[in-house]
Design a protein around this motif. Structure first.
Motif, short mmCIF file in Angstrom:
data_model
loop_
_atom_site.label_atom_id
_atom_site.label_comp_id
_atom_site.label_asym_id
_atom_site.label_seq_id
_atom_site.Cartn_x
_atom_site.Cartn_y
_atom_site.Cartn_z
N LYS A 69 9.33 27.44 28.07
CA LYS A 69 10.11 26.34 28.66
C LYS A 69 9.22 25.49 29.56
O LYS A 69 9.49 24.30 29.79
N LYS A 217 11.38 21.67 21.53
CA LYS A 217 12.25 22.02 22.64
C LYS A 217 13.58 21.29 22.56
O LYS A 217 13.64 20.11 22.19
N LYS A 220 19.02 23.64 25.69
CA LYS A 220 19.39 25.00 26.04
C LYS A 220 18.57 26.06 25.32
O LYS A 220 18.60 27.24 25.69
N ASN A 221 17.88 25.68 24.28
CA ASN A 221 17.03 26.62 23.55
C ASN A 221 15.92 25.83 22.85
O ASN A 221 15.80 24.62 23.04
N ASN A 223 13.65 25.32 19.03
CA ASN A 223 13.57 25.58 17.60
C ASN A 223 12.14 25.98 17.24
O ASN A 223 11.19 25.31 17.61
N GLU A 273 14.26 37.65 18.04
CA GLU A 273 15.37 37.74 18.99
C GLU A 273 16.68 38.12 18.30
O GLU A 273 17.71 38.24 18.95
N ASP A 301 16.44 29.25 15.85
CA ASP A 301 16.65 28.83 17.24
C ASP A 301 16.53 30.03 18.16
O ASP A 301 17.15 31.08 17.91
N LEU A 302 15.75 29.89 19.22
CA LEU A 302 15.49 30.99 20.13
C LEU A 302 15.80 30.59 21.57
O LEU A 302 15.65 29.43 21.96
N ASP A 303 16.20 31.58 22.37
CA ASP A 303 16.48 31.36 23.78
C ASP A 303 15.17 31.18 24.55
O ASP A 303 14.14 31.74 24.18
N TYR A 304 15.22 30.45 25.66
CA TYR A 304 14.01 30.22 26.46
C TYR A 304 13.49 31.48 27.14
O TYR A 304 12.38 31.49 27.66
N LYS A 305 14.26 32.54 27.12
CA LYS A 305 13.75 33.79 27.69
C LYS A 305 12.70 34.42 26.77
O LYS A 305 11.95 35.31 27.19
#
Length: 372
Positions: A69, A217, A220-221, A223, A273, A301-305
Motif C-alpha cells: 500500500k 492499486k 480498498k484492495n 489487483n 490469500e 484481488d488481494l487485501d492490502y494486508k
C-alpha cells in the motif's frame, strides 16, 4: 574477497536502467544507499565490502517488510535468482555456498533519460560463442531422460535449459550492451532492464517480455495479475502475422503447455490469500523481436494486508520456466542440469517505485562479467 577500499571507490557505481517501452523513454535509478548480495549463510554489503553471516530464514523474511500500500518514492530493486526457489522449498542442500540468492538495492534518485534509445553509447559490441558449452550428444542424453520422466508420469511439463557462453570485444562497458539491445524500440521486451554492480564489475541484463506479476492499486484492495507465456513461432513479418497466429493458436501442443501453466498459476495466485484467481484471457497474441508467443492473463484481488513476501512465496519461481508440478520438476531439473545454477536467468526482478510495482520472469537474460 575484495578490499573495503576497492568497494568504497565503486560504491556509487551501481545503477539500474529500464525502458518504459510504450512511452519510448528510459528511466535510470542511481546513487545506491543500500546494496546487498544474499547467500545461503551470509550477505555481502556492496557499499562497504563487508561480508557477514546471515540465515536462510532472514532472507525470506526480508520481503515480508514490504507493504504494497506504501508509495515508494525512492526506488527499490530486488533481483531474485532462480535458486531462491530452492530456498522457498526448503531445499537448502541444492544451494551452494557461493550461489547468489537475492540482490537488494535501494536508490536515492530516479532520472528520466527521455527518448535516447539510440544514444546510449557509441561503441560497437561483438559477441563470440565460447567453446565451453554442452555438446549435442550430452544434451540429447539429458533430453531423452526428460522424455522418460514425462512418459512415466513423473511430471506433466519440464522446461530444460543450459547456459550459452559468449566472450566479447575489449573496451566495451555495460552501456554498449544496452545499445546493442535497445537501439531499436521494437526489439525491447516489455519487462526489460539492466543492473550494473560496479563493485563486482558485473552486469545483469534482461530483455524479457514476461511478467511474473504486476500490481494495480485500488481504494480498498489491489489487483495482482500475471501473464505466463507458452508457445513460440517465428515472426515472418506484418503481412504474415495473421497466418502465423492462426498456426500457433491451433497447435495442440502449445495450447496444452499454456493451459497447463495457466492452471498451475491460477492455483498459485489463489493460494496467496484464498480469493479465487480468474483467467481474464485464455489465449492471446504477444509479439516480441522476431517471434510471436501466446500468453494467458490471470488476475486476483488481494487485501492490502498482503505483503510482498506472501506474493513471492506463492508465485516464485514462475511456472513457465519450471514446468508442472513445480516442486517435482524443480527437483528433476536440478539433477538433469548437472547442478548448474541458473542464477539470474529464470529468476525475477522486482521494481518498487511510485506507481510501478512489478516483477519480471528473466528469460532472454544474461550475466555479464567484466575484467577488472
Amino acid at each position: 574477497m575484495e578490499s573495503s577500499l576497492y568497494f568504497h571507490k565503486k560504491a556509487n557505481d551501481i545503477w539500474t536502467i529500464f525502458p518504459l517501452k510504450k512511452e519510448k523513454r528510459l528511466v535510470k535509478f542511481s546513487q545506491a544507499v543500500k546494496a546487498v548480495l544474499y547467500f545461503k549463510d551470509s550477505k555481502l554489503d556492496l557499499l562497504t565490502g563487508k561480508k557477514t553471516t546471515s540465515s536462510a530464514s532472514k532472507i525470506i523474511n526480508k520481503l515480508d517488510n514490504y507493504d504494497l500500500k506504501k508509495i515508494y518514492r525512492k526506488p527499490v530493486v530486488f533481483h531474485l535468482f532462480y535458486e531462491f526457489g530452492h530456498l522457498l522449498q526448503g531445499d537448502l542442500e541444492k544451494i551452494k555456498e557461493d550461489d547468489i540468492l537475492m540482490i537488494e538495492i535501494h536508490y536515492d534518485f530516479a532520472k528520466d533519460f527521455g527518448h535516447s534509445f539510440d544514444k546510449v553509447c557509441s561503441k560497437g559490441l561483438k559477441l563470440r560463442p565460447s567453446q565451453k558449452k554442452i555438446s549435442f550428444n550430452e544434451y540429447n542424453k539429458v533430453f531423452k531422460k526428460c522424455y522418460e520422466y514425462l512418459l512415466n508420469g513423473d511430471c506433466y511439463q519440464l522446461n530444460l535449459t543450459f547456459p550459452s557462453l559468449f566472450s566479447f570485444n575489449e573496451g566495451v562497458g555495460p552501456e554498449d550492451f544496452l545499445e546493442y539491445l535497445w537501439k531499436n524500440v521494437r526489439n525491447i521486451g516489455e519487462y526489460a532492464h539492466g543492473t550494473w554492480l560496479g563493485p563486482l564489475d558485473s552486469f545483469y541484463l534482461s530483455n524479457t517480455p514476461e511478467c511474473l506479476f504486476q500490481i494495480k492499486k485500488k481504494e480498498k484492495n489491489f489487483n495482482l495479475y500475471s501473464m505466463p507465456i507458452k508457445g513460440s513461432l517465428k515472426n515472418e513479418g506484418t503481412e504474415f502475422l495473421n497466418e502465423s497466429w492462426e498456426k500457433l493458436k491451433n497447435s495442440k501442443k502449445d495450447e496444452g503447455e499454456l493451459f497447463m501453466i495457466a492452471d498451475m498459476l491460477r492455483n498459485d495466485l489463489s493460494s496467496i490469500e484464498k480469493p479465487i484467481a480468474k483467467i481474464v484471457k485464455k489465449k492471446s497474441l504477444l509479439e516480441v523481436p522476431g517471434i510471436i508467443h501466446q500468453y494467458s492473463l490471470l488476475s486476483v484481488d488481494l487485501d492490502y494486508k498482503v505483503h510482498l513476501g506472501q506474493i513471492i512465496r506463492g508465485l516464485f519461481p514462475g511456472g513457465s520456466i519450471t514446468g508442472a508440478p513445480k516442486k517435482r520438476v524443480m527437483d528433476l531439473l536440478y539433477s538433469l542440469e548437472s547442478e548448474q545454477p541458473r542464477g539470474f536467468y529464470c529468476g525475477s526482478t522486482i521494481i518498487l517505485h511510485e506507481s510501478l510495482l512489478a516483477s519480471s520472469i528473466n528469460i532472454r537474460s544474461a550475466e555479464v562479467f567484466f575484467e577488472k
